[in-house]
Structures are given as C-alpha cells and as structure tokens.
Design an enzyme around this catalytic site. Structure first.
Site, PDB file in Angstrom:
ATOM      1  N   ARG A 288      39.087   5.882   2.484  1.00 15.37           N
ATOM      2  CA  ARG A 288      39.693   5.088   3.548  1.00 15.37           C
ATOM      3  C   ARG A 288      41.212   5.231   3.493  1.00 15.37           C
ATOM      4  NH1 ARG A 288      35.811   1.603   1.259  1.00 15.37           N
ATOM      5  NH2 ARG A 288      34.063   1.104   2.645  1.00 15.37           N
TER       6      ARG A 288
ATOM      7  N   LYS B  22      39.150  -2.338   0.177  1.00 20.08           N
ATOM      8  CA  LYS B  22      38.340  -3.110   1.118  1.00 20.08           C
ATOM      9  C   LYS B  22      37.257  -3.923   0.417  1.00 20.08           C
ATOM     10  CE  LYS B  22      35.477  -2.728   5.268  1.00 20.08           C
ATOM     11  NZ  LYS B  22      34.943  -1.833   6.320  1.00 20.08           N
TER      12      LYS B  22
ATOM     13  N   HIS C 145      40.084   7.542   9.710  1.00 19.91           N
ATOM     14  CA  HIS C 145      38.686   7.111   9.636  1.00 19.91           C
ATOM     15  C   HIS C 145      37.769   8.111  10.328  1.00 19.91           C
ATOM     16  CE1 HIS C 145      36.824   3.675   7.776  1.00 19.91           C
ATOM     17  NE2 HIS C 145      35.915   3.637   8.715  1.00 19.91           N
TER      18      HIS C 145
ATOM     19  N   ARG D  39      36.683  10.548   7.829  1.00 25.18           N
ATOM     20  CA  ARG D  39      35.621   9.955   7.005  1.00 25.18           C
ATOM     21  C   ARG D  39      34.278  10.091   7.721  1.00 25.18           C
ATOM     22  NH1 ARG D  39      34.966   5.897   3.023  1.00 25.18           N
ATOM     23  NH2 ARG D  39      33.570   4.181   3.558  1.00 25.18           N
TER      24      ARG D  39
ATOM     25  N   HIS E   6      30.066   2.722   0.088  1.00 24.07           N
ATOM     26  CA  HIS E   6      29.374   1.600   0.717  1.00 24.07           C
ATOM     27  C   HIS E   6      28.555   0.854  -0.329  1.00 24.07           C
ATOM     28  CE1 HIS E   6      29.502   3.697   4.919  1.00 24.07           C
ATOM     29  NE2 HIS E   6      30.595   3.024   4.658  1.00 24.07           N
TER      30      HIS E   6
ATOM     31  N   TYR F 150      25.930   6.130  10.632  1.00 24.47           N
ATOM     32  CA  TYR F 150      26.300   7.534  10.753  1.00 24.47           C
ATOM     33  C   TYR F 150      25.140   8.410  11.207  1.00 24.47           C
ATOM     34  CZ  TYR F 150      30.543   6.129   8.366  1.00 24.47           C
ATOM     35  OH  TYR F 150      31.711   5.507   8.037  1.00 24.47           O
TER      36      TYR F 150
END
Length: 416
Positions: free
Chosen positions: A255, A280, A353, A356, A379, A388
């Site tokens: 990120r 995050k 992003h 990513r 994640h 995704y």
C-alpha cells in the site's frame, strides 16, 4: 541562545541562505526566495534602514506588494515565506520549514460543539487520518445547516439530515455518502448522550449501502505495466527513486502508506525479505526481497538518495528533504502512466493502489490460490481478497469463445 537581532539584513540573508543550502533547498526553490530578499534589500536601502525584524518585513510586503489586499495569492504566500525564513533564523538560528495546512472552519453556531465532539473522538483513540475525515464531513454539514437557517444544535431535525445526505449524494461518490452518514450517526449519538439535543437523531440517519464487492478494482495489463517501467529515466536520482518505489508497488503490492513509511530496518538483506508492520491493519507482513527490487533499491540508496539521516528510505528530492507523502506517490504513478501512453478511461484508478490491483490480477492469471494472494497483499482474510476475482472475470471476456449457432432439426413437426 543569543539572537541575530542586531545583524544587518545583508548578513542575515547570507547566513540564512547558508542554512537553507545545508537543508538541501534546491536552486529552483531558492529562486523566489532570493527575488524577495533582493527586493527587501533595495526597499531597506531606500528607506535608510539597516536592521531587520518581523514588523519591518511585514511593512515591506505591504508597501511593495500590497500584501493585505490579497494575502492568499500564491505569489504573496511565497513572499511571506521568504520573510518567515529570515525571522525564524534571526530568533532561533534555524530555518524552519513552514507548511501551509488547511484549518478546519466549522460554521460559527456549531464551532464549539463540533470541536468538543472532535476532542471526544480523539480521546477515544481514533487515528489522525480518521479525525481529518471527520473534520471534512462536519465542515460541510455545518455549512449546510447555516445555509438552511439552522442556528443552534437543538434546531437540527430529520429534514436537515435527509437534505444534507441528498445534497452530498448529488455531488459525491457513494463511498463519501456512506462515510458521511456514519459520521453523522456518531455525532448525533454524542449530542444525545451529552444532552445537547433532545432526540437521538442517530437512529434516524438514512442507511447507505456501499459494498466493496460492488466495485471492480482498476487493474492494468502486464504489457501496460512493462511500458510504465520502461519510460522511467534511471539515469538521474529522481528516476532511480521512482523506479525503485514503482517496482515495490508492482512486484510486492504494498500500500502507498507502507511504501512511504518503509525504513532501512524493514530491509532484511540476510534473509532477502522485507518485513514491516502494516499501517492500515497493524499486522506484520513478510515479503520476499526479489533480486530486481533489491538491485533497484541499492541503486537508489547508493546513487540517488539524499545523504541525510532520515529513517525512511524514500524521500522528497526537493527541499525540505523528508519522508515522501501519499499524494506525491500518487502523482508519480499517474505521471508515468501518462508518459507511457497507458489509456486511463474515466473512472479508472491511476494511483499506487491500481498497481496493487494489477499484481492481484497477474497472480490470478497464474492460478495462484486465493489464500496465497491474501497473504501477499496483507489481507487478514480471503473475504477482502475475493473482490479481485472480478478483475479475472472481466479479463476472461477477452478470451471468450464464440458460441456456435444451434442446428435446427425438424422431427415430426418438433424442433430440436
């Protein structure tokens, strides 16, 4: 500490200039400052003044540029900065870098209550970035209330809430409307609990649905990614930095916050890994330090990075030297996408992003298991990663086979 209050303006400018050069102020950054200083010296010479202080500096700005008539113009802000540099060094023997930051301005009738609410939320432990978002939404809300003749907190009622939500929906994305409604619920709960409003309006804020699964992530093809990297000029310090951080975003999917916060301690050369605690989620993440990424980092650190003691790896190239910000990283990605001629349709993301997302797309094409992709992207569960899958479904359309026409055969009057 002895001050420089008795130093002539020429000497003060000389020592301040030396301090700025030590701080790695670029020649471009110095041009406007030097121009203001030259005009200041001329102004003081004509006036027969050989000393300098803040009052003299502000009188110069007013007499020469009519500063008070338009203090917010870019030119006048730059001139004021030149004066501040001199007054800072005069008082502290140090040139402070003053960053212009937008002050949140709640409409007057709600200012005290909204600031109390912000302080309350700050004490509850929410992050600085979340508080900044709160301030934006509440500033808009206070302005809306004032424009609709609401002059006291107790006058707020359901029509004002619904009207504001509708007005927000007319000019902003669904995600913004969703966040706005959430902030209003927290605000009204606070107002009710503090007995600042007779009703618990939190129960009456409309529910706004905003599912991440309804969005299709923006991803670029591997050919577009190669074109992006190919246009980076690695023959200069900026290009070396940009290539390294782009490669990290593309190959590792970090990120923007984690790229900007990357430190030398995160690089584990002995194990060829990058290890960090994600900003995050707060969770630890361990990723392989690929050869091409490592080589790009070494090239930048040895031949492109300013020789300063900052812990962060990626720094601004112009003064003041320091940690790179998220908007700068976004601008870098957008710049090279445009330079590479990569088409960016309306609504498609074009920041870090999206790189990513592109990594996730490439992993899916290579049949990488979903739990592995979740681990790479940092994640906490595969639910976050499942969005995704939409990238792959859309890309599969490019490879869809034509369906052959049905053969119609009549058998005894029955079509089969």
């Amino acid at each position: 500490m002895e001050t420089k209050s008795h130093m002539t303006v020429a000497d003060l400018i000389h020592v301040t200039r030396n301090e700025l050069q030590k701080s790695r102020y670029t020649e471009f950054s110095m041009q406007g400052v030097e121009r203001t200083w030259r005009n200041l010296e001329e102004y003081l010479r004509v006036k027969g003044i050989n000393i300098f202080n803040r009052e003299i500096g502000m009188s110069f700005l007013e007499d020469r540029y009519h500063y008070s008539a338009n203090p917010k113009s870019t030119a006048n802000e730059d001139r004021l900065r030149a004066i501040h540099l001199l007054t800072d060094f005069q008082a502290h023997e140090r040139a402070f870098i003053r960053r212009q930051s937008k002050q949140t301005e709640f409409a007057e009738p709600f200012q005290t209550v909204f600031r109390d609410f912000m302080d309350f939320r700050k004490l509850s432990g929410i992050s600085k970035r979340t508080l900044e978002s709160y301030a934006i939404y509440l500033e808009r809300f206070s302005e809306y209330l004032l424009n609709h003749s609401v002059n006291h907190i107790s006058e707020i009622d359901v029509p004002h809430i619904h009207g504001f939500i509708q007005a927000t929906a007319a000019t902003h994305r669904t995600a913004t409307v969703y966040c706005t409604s959430g902030v209003l619920r927290v605000l009204f709960r606070f107002l009710y609990e503090q007995r600042l409003h007779p009703k618990n309006l939190a129960l009456l804020v409309p529910s706004v649905k905003c599912s991440k699964k309804s969005k299709v992530p923006s991803a670029y093809s591997q050919e577009e990614i190669r074109n992006l990297l190919s246009v980076v000029d690695r023959g200069n310090p900026k290009g070396k930095r940009d290539y390294a951080l782009l490669l990290i975003a593309i190959r590792l999917g970090l990120r923007a916050s984690d790229i900007c916060g990357l430190t030398f301690e995160n690089l584990k050369w002995e194990s060829n890994t990058i290890e960090l605690r994600q900003e995050k989620t707060g969770a630890m993440l361990v990723l392989p330090l690929f050869n091409d990424v490592g080589e790009a980092l070494i090239d930048y650190i040895k031949y492109g990075r300013p020789p300063v003691q900052d812990r962060e790896i990626f720094l601004r190239m112009s003064a003041p030297i320091g940690r790179m910000s998220y908007p700068t990283l976004h601008s870098i990605v957008t710049h090279y996408l445009n330079k590479a001629g990569v088409p960016i349709p309306a609504g498609k993301k074009h920041g870090p992003h999206s790189l990513r997302h592109s990594l996730a797309s490439a992993l899916l094409h290579n049949n990488t298991p979903m739990p592995v992709i979740s681990e790479i992207l940092g994640h906490t569960d595969t639910e976050s990663t499942s969005v995704y899958l939409k990238i792959d479904i859309l890309n599969l359309r490019d490879y869809a086979l034509d369906v052959p026409p049905l053969q119609v055969i009549s058998m005894g009057g029955v079509v089969v």
